[in-house]
Design a protein around this motif. Structure first.
Motif, PDB file in Angstrom:
ATOM      1  N   ASP A 184      -5.856  -5.272  -1.211  1.00  0.00           N
ATOM      2  CA  ASP A 184      -5.035  -4.486  -0.285  1.00  0.00           C
ATOM      3  C   ASP A 184      -3.974  -3.693  -1.062  1.00  0.00           C
ATOM      4  OD1 ASP A 184      -4.680  -4.090   2.647  1.00  0.00           O
ATOM      5  OD2 ASP A 184      -2.646  -4.796   2.206  1.00  0.00           O
ATOM      6  N   GLU A 185      -3.286  -4.384  -1.969  1.00  0.00           N
ATOM      7  CA  GLU A 185      -2.221  -3.726  -2.740  1.00  0.00           C
ATOM      8  C   GLU A 185      -2.761  -2.595  -3.598  1.00  0.00           C
ATOM      9  OE1 GLU A 185      -0.475  -6.803  -5.126  1.00  0.00           O
ATOM     10  OE2 GLU A 185       0.208  -7.878  -3.323  1.00  0.00           O
ATOM     11  N   ASN A 186      -3.918  -2.813  -4.217  1.00  0.00           N
ATOM     12  CA  ASN A 186      -4.427  -1.806  -5.141  1.00  0.00           C
ATOM     13  C   ASN A 186      -5.111  -0.642  -4.440  1.00  0.00           C
ATOM     14  OD1 ASN A 186      -3.865  -2.645  -8.071  1.00  0.00           O
ATOM     15  ND2 ASN A 186      -4.369  -4.545  -7.011  1.00  0.00           N
ATOM     16  N   TYR A 187      -5.719  -0.903  -3.287  1.00  0.00           N
ATOM     17  CA  TYR A 187      -6.235   0.217  -2.483  1.00  0.00           C
ATOM     18  C   TYR A 187      -5.058   1.081  -2.038  1.00  0.00           C
ATOM     19  CZ  TYR A 187     -11.049  -1.475  -2.129  1.00  0.00           C
ATOM     20  OH  TYR A 187     -12.334  -1.858  -2.399  1.00  0.00           O
ATOM     21  N   ARG A 188      -3.974   0.424  -1.667  1.00  0.00           N
ATOM     22  CA  ARG A 188      -2.780   1.152  -1.267  1.00  0.00           C
ATOM     23  C   ARG A 188      -2.291   2.058  -2.409  1.00  0.00           C
ATOM     24  NH1 ARG A 188       0.855  -0.198   2.786  1.00  0.00           N
ATOM     25  NH2 ARG A 188       0.493  -2.427   2.874  1.00  0.00           N
TER      26      ARG A 188
ATOM     27  N   GLU B  48      -3.188   5.465  -0.909  1.00  0.00           N
ATOM     28  CA  GLU B  48      -1.991   5.927  -0.203  1.00  0.00           C
ATOM     29  C   GLU B  48      -1.005   6.573  -1.167  1.00  0.00           C
ATOM     30  OE1 GLU B  48      -0.086   3.269   2.819  1.00  0.00           O
ATOM     31  OE2 GLU B  48       1.736   3.695   1.673  1.00  0.00           O
ATOM     32  N   ALA B  49      -0.738   5.882  -2.278  1.00  0.00           N
ATOM     33  CA  ALA B  49       0.256   6.418  -3.219  1.00  0.00           C
ATOM     34  C   ALA B  49      -0.371   7.445  -4.175  1.00  0.00           C
ATOM     35  CB  ALA B  49       0.894   5.274  -3.996  1.00  0.00           C
ATOM     36  N   GLY B  50      -1.706   7.547  -4.155  1.00  0.00           N
ATOM     37  CA  GLY B  50      -2.371   8.543  -4.989  1.00  0.00           C
ATOM     38  C   GLY B  50      -2.337   8.251  -6.477  1.00  0.00           C
ATOM     39  N   LYS B  51      -2.088   6.997  -6.825  1.00  0.00           N
ATOM     40  CA  LYS B  51      -2.059   6.641  -8.253  1.00  0.00           C
ATOM     41  C   LYS B  51      -3.470   6.662  -8.823  1.00  0.00           C
ATOM     42  CE  LYS B  51       2.077   3.851  -8.433  1.00  0.00           C
ATOM     43  NZ  LYS B  51       2.618   2.506  -8.454  1.00  0.00           N
TER      44      LYS B  51
ATOM     45  N   ARG C  53      -4.242   4.908 -11.626  1.00  0.00           N
ATOM     46  CA  ARG C  53      -4.358   3.790 -12.557  1.00  0.00           C
ATOM     47  C   ARG C  53      -3.985   2.510 -11.820  1.00  0.00           C
ATOM     48  NH1 ARG C  53      -0.364   5.293 -15.916  1.00  0.00           N
ATOM     49  NH2 ARG C  53      -1.595   6.948 -16.830  1.00  0.00           N
ATOM     50  N   VAL C  54      -4.737   1.441 -12.054  1.00  0.00           N
ATOM     51  CA  VAL C  54      -4.353   0.133 -11.492  1.00  0.00           C
ATOM     52  C   VAL C  54      -4.181  -0.862 -12.637  1.00  0.00           C
ATOM     53  CG1 VAL C  54      -5.468   0.475  -9.251  1.00  0.00           C
ATOM     54  CG2 VAL C  54      -6.752  -0.605 -11.119  1.00  0.00           C
ATOM     55  N   HIS C  55      -3.574  -1.992 -12.313  1.00  0.00           N
ATOM     56  CA  HIS C  55      -3.364  -3.053 -13.297  1.00  0.00           C
ATOM     57  C   HIS C  55      -4.710  -3.460 -13.911  1.00  0.00           C
ATOM     58  CE1 HIS C  55      -2.287  -7.059 -14.844  1.00  0.00           C
ATOM     59  NE2 HIS C  55      -1.058  -6.587 -14.904  1.00  0.00           N
ATOM     60  N   PRO C  56      -4.747  -3.715 -15.214  1.00  0.00           N
ATOM     61  CA  PRO C  56      -6.037  -4.015 -15.850  1.00  0.00           C
ATOM     62  C   PRO C  56      -6.708  -5.299 -15.356  1.00  0.00           C
ATOM     63  CG  PRO C  56      -4.204  -4.254 -17.403  1.00  0.00           C
ATOM     64  CD  PRO C  56      -3.655  -3.578 -16.201  1.00  0.00           C
ATOM     65  N   LEU C  57      -5.944  -6.187 -14.712  1.00  0.00           N
ATOM     66  CA  LEU C  57      -6.546  -7.471 -14.333  1.00  0.00           C
ATOM     67  C   LEU C  57      -6.913  -7.551 -12.846  1.00  0.00           C
ATOM     68  CD1 LEU C  57      -4.268  -9.797 -16.472  1.00  0.00           C
ATOM     69  CD2 LEU C  57      -6.564  -8.977 -17.005  1.00  0.00           C
ATOM     70  N   VAL C  58      -7.076  -6.401 -12.208  1.00  0.00           N
ATOM     71  CA  VAL C  58      -7.398  -6.409 -10.778  1.00  0.00           C
ATOM     72  C   VAL C  58      -8.688  -7.185 -10.493  1.00  0.00           C
ATOM     73  CG1 VAL C  58      -8.091  -4.971  -8.831  1.00  0.00           C
ATOM     74  CG2 VAL C  58      -6.108  -4.330 -10.192  1.00  0.00           C
TER      75      VAL C  58
ATOM     76  N   ALA D 276      -9.144 -22.299  -0.143  1.00  0.00           N
ATOM     77  CA  ALA D 276      -7.892 -21.546  -0.230  1.00  0.00           C
ATOM     78  C   ALA D 276      -8.088 -20.179   0.414  1.00  0.00           C
ATOM     79  CB  ALA D 276      -7.483 -21.369  -1.693  1.00  0.00           C
ATOM     80  N   GLU D 277      -7.058 -19.704   1.082  1.00  0.00           N
ATOM     81  CA  GLU D 277      -7.157 -18.387   1.717  1.00  0.00           C
ATOM     82  C   GLU D 277      -5.788 -17.743   1.817  1.00  0.00           C
ATOM     83  OE1 GLU D 277      -9.638 -16.034   2.156  1.00  0.00           O
ATOM     84  OE2 GLU D 277     -10.681 -17.478   3.445  1.00  0.00           O
ATOM     85  N   SER D 278      -5.772 -16.443   1.642  1.00  0.00           N
ATOM     86  CA  SER D 278      -4.549 -15.697   1.845  1.00  0.00           C
ATOM     87  C   SER D 278      -4.912 -14.273   2.221  1.00  0.00           C
ATOM     88  CB  SER D 278      -3.719 -15.720   0.559  1.00  0.00           C
ATOM     89  OG  SER D 278      -2.580 -14.919   0.723  1.00  0.00           O
ATOM     90  N   MET D 279      -5.021 -14.028   3.512  1.00  0.00           N
ATOM     91  CA  MET D 279      -5.324 -12.662   3.946  1.00  0.00           C
ATOM     92  C   MET D 279      -4.295 -12.141   4.939  1.00  0.00           C
ATOM     93  SD  MET D 279      -8.852 -13.124   6.168  1.00  0.00           S
ATOM     94  CE  MET D 279      -9.974 -13.645   4.891  1.00  0.00           C
ATOM     95  N   LEU D 280      -3.082 -12.688   4.865  1.00  0.00           N
ATOM     96  CA  LEU D 280      -2.030 -12.200   5.757  1.00  0.00           C
ATOM     97  C   LEU D 280      -1.357 -10.986   5.108  1.00  0.00           C
ATOM     98  CD1 LEU D 280      -0.535 -15.599   6.976  1.00  0.00           C
ATOM     99  CD2 LEU D 280      -2.267 -14.162   8.059  1.00  0.00           C
ATOM    100  N   CYS D 281      -1.963  -9.845   5.319  1.00  0.00           N
ATOM    101  CA  CYS D 281      -1.404  -8.584   4.834  1.00  0.00           C
ATOM    102  C   CYS D 281      -1.866  -7.519   5.815  1.00  0.00           C
ATOM    103  CB  CYS D 281      -1.903  -8.265   3.422  1.00  0.00           C
ATOM    104  SG  CYS D 281      -3.694  -8.106   3.302  1.00  0.00           S
ATOM    105  N   PHE D 282      -1.342  -6.310   5.665  1.00  0.00           N
ATOM    106  CA  PHE D 282      -1.640  -5.265   6.640  1.00  0.00           C
ATOM    107  C   PHE D 282      -3.148  -5.056   6.822  1.00  0.00           C
ATOM    108  CE2 PHE D 282      -2.479  -0.807   7.675  1.00  0.00           C
ATOM    109  CZ  PHE D 282      -1.899  -0.756   8.926  1.00  0.00           C
ATOM    110  N   GLY D 283      -3.860  -4.852   5.717  1.00  0.00           N
ATOM    111  CA  GLY D 283      -5.294  -4.590   5.814  1.00  0.00           C
ATOM    112  C   GLY D 283      -6.066  -5.788   6.357  1.00  0.00           C
ATOM    113  N   GLY D 284      -5.651  -6.977   5.949  1.00  0.00           N
ATOM    114  CA  GLY D 284      -6.328  -8.195   6.397  1.00  0.00           C
ATOM    115  C   GLY D 284      -6.243  -8.373   7.902  1.00  0.00           C
TER     116      GLY D 284
END
Lengths: 402, 88
Positions: A114-118, A122-125, A127-132, A189-197
């Protein structure tokens, strides 16, 4: 065939950051559901969830680890560490070679996605972090547990939506029972509480806007949670030889597929998984005292599940206690069965049945004892834990008192 | 030429039910058109997208939602009301 026992447990979820706090909340019937807090939540129509609160990742992990661990991996690592500490197990070279990890998760590193798609959309970057990629992959949690404790046996992740952790724990059980490994770490384990999730879940229109009220006639849908639970599954003689405290015994496991509809549950498929677990455990219906229900709080699940229980248990269905702890910790999707196993172990060990909270009105389609609103003291010898996933995939575990 | 809300709703429902508009009797309940729960959710989404409206529909208890889906005509009326509220 070997006997399989549980000798350690760990968790972090909306009810608490460890097992003791979580069980205290279940005993008190306290819900962890509240207003969601994350970026862009105001653009959602669903704004409640069971979030892990007062959590500071830097209290648990160093900077290097935080670069590699998505939130779901962090939760899994915290739960695994607690489980290993509570079991007191030590791995010599020989044991480490066969010990493994099976972790259920549906979304894997969904927050990382979610963060990296954003960032790129959205931000038009550019480049993303190498460990995505190593952060978001579904097997990241299982791999990091394996690496941290040097466990070199069977290690993998299982993704079967809402049944992921029951499938994961069932497979770990089978690995120990067959003799392939003497020790397995298993859970979810789960963590999908974010806007896209949450936005994706909104689309299905099965989410509640206020609370999760399983089996109550006025229920209006499910509420999502997040977190993890991990257990140490150990071969019985091995546990006994080292004088380990045995929390419960895993007696049986069964899986079935509805082979019918991608979202609607099936009474027949659910019943097949429950009766299969009884058969595998060599238990009769009257041996079961408590069922931790899938109990999502949707009309489709709750009615189908109750009908399936009545099919399998017949006259005994009325004597059973059935509760859905999702009313407190929310639906952790791929991690839910693992957190719910804590309630099963509490029932067996302490004789305390966790309640279904938020219950207000009887539903004629769910005429069972759902342990409404207040925990109950009762001695039970054997329990079932149900999980029925989207895609029609069912997984049921049978546990007994140690 | 403007297409009426009514015609657009009929179009969308027909598409979701894999029927011709001419085969739809507006007095029919939606389930009689062969729309299952997933089809219904998809139809509601298509209507929201087409008219830029928010439809209060809960798939848990479709019959108890404030959005009336008792018949095709009821849906048309409900959409018309929501569209009018949006443009008001």
């Amino acid at each position: 065939m070997k006997r399989v026992v549980i000798t350690g447990q760990g968790t972090i979820n909306a009810l608490g950051h460890d097992v003791a706090t979580t069980l205290d909340a279940m005993r008190a019937g306290r819900s962890g559901i509240g207003p969601l807090e994350f970026r862009d939540v105001e653009r959602l129509s669903i704004r409640v969830g069971a979030q892990v609160r007062d959590y500071r990742p830097e209290d648990h992990f160093n900077r290097q680890q935080l670069g590699l661990y998505d939130r779901f991996t962090q939760f899994a690592m915290i739960a695994a560490r607690q489980a290993l500490t509570s079991s007191g197990i030590a791995f010599d070279e020989e044991l480490a070679r066969e010990a493994g990890v099976v972790i259920g998760t549906a979304g894997g590193g969904l927050l990382t996605q979610d963060e990296n798609y954003r960032a790129v959309y959205e931000a038009g970057k550019n480049r993303v972090h190498p460990l995505v990629v190593p952060r978001l992959m579904n097997n990241a949690a299982a791999s990091h547990i394996s690496m941290s404790w040097g466990l070199q046996g069977p290690c993998y992740s299982v993704a079967t939506a809402c049944a992921s952790s029951n499938h994961a724990m069932g497979q770990a059980f089978q690995l120990v029972r067959s003799g392939a490994s003497r020790v397995m770490l298993a859970g979810g384990a789960e963590s999908m509480l974010c806007f896209g999730g949450i936005k994706a879940w909104e689309g299905l229109r099965v989410m509640s806007k206020d609370a999760c009220r399983p089996f109550s006639a006025d229920r209006n849908g499910m509420v999502q949670g997040e977190g993890a639970a991990v257990f140490v599954f150990e071969e019985y003689e091995h546990a006994r030889a080292r004088g380990a405290e045995i929390l419960a015994e895993i007696l049986g496991f069964s899986m079935s597929s509805d082979a019918s509809d991608i979202v609607m549950p099936s009474r027949k498929g659910a019943a097949a998984a429950m009766s299969g677990a009884l058969r595998d455990a060599r238990l009769a219906p009257e041996d079961i005292g408590y069922i931790n229900a899938h109990g999502t709080g949707t009309a489709a699940n709750d009615r189908t599940e109750c009908a399936a229980i009545m099919d399998v248990f017949g006259d005994n269905a009325g004597k059973l206690m059935i509760s859905s702890t999702k009313s407190m910790h929310g639906h952790l999707i791929g991690g839910t069965g693992a957190v719910e196993l804590l309630a099963c172990i509490m029932a067996l060990r302490e004789g305390v049945i966790a309640p279904t909270v938020g219950y207000r009105e009887a539903d004629p389609d769910c005429p069972l004892d759902v342990v409404p609103n207040a925990a109950r003291e009762a001695r039970v010898n054997a329990v079932l834990s149900n999980a029925f996933a989207f895609g029609g995939l069912n997984a049921v575990l049978a546990l007994g008192r140690s | 030429m403007t297409v009426s809300v009514r015609d657009r709703v009929l179009d969308i429902i027909a598409q979701q039910a894999v029927l011709e508009v001419s085969d739809i009797d507006p007095e029919m309940p939606l389930q009689d058109l062969g729309l299952d729960s997933l089809g219904l959710v998809e139809a509601v989404f298509a209507l929201e997208e087409a008219f830029d409206i928010e439809i209060p529909f809960n798939a848990n208890e479709p019959e108890n939602s404030s959005f009336d889906i008792s018949s095709v005509n009821a849906v048309i009326k409900a959409v018309e009301t929501l569209v009018a509220a949006r443009t008001a």
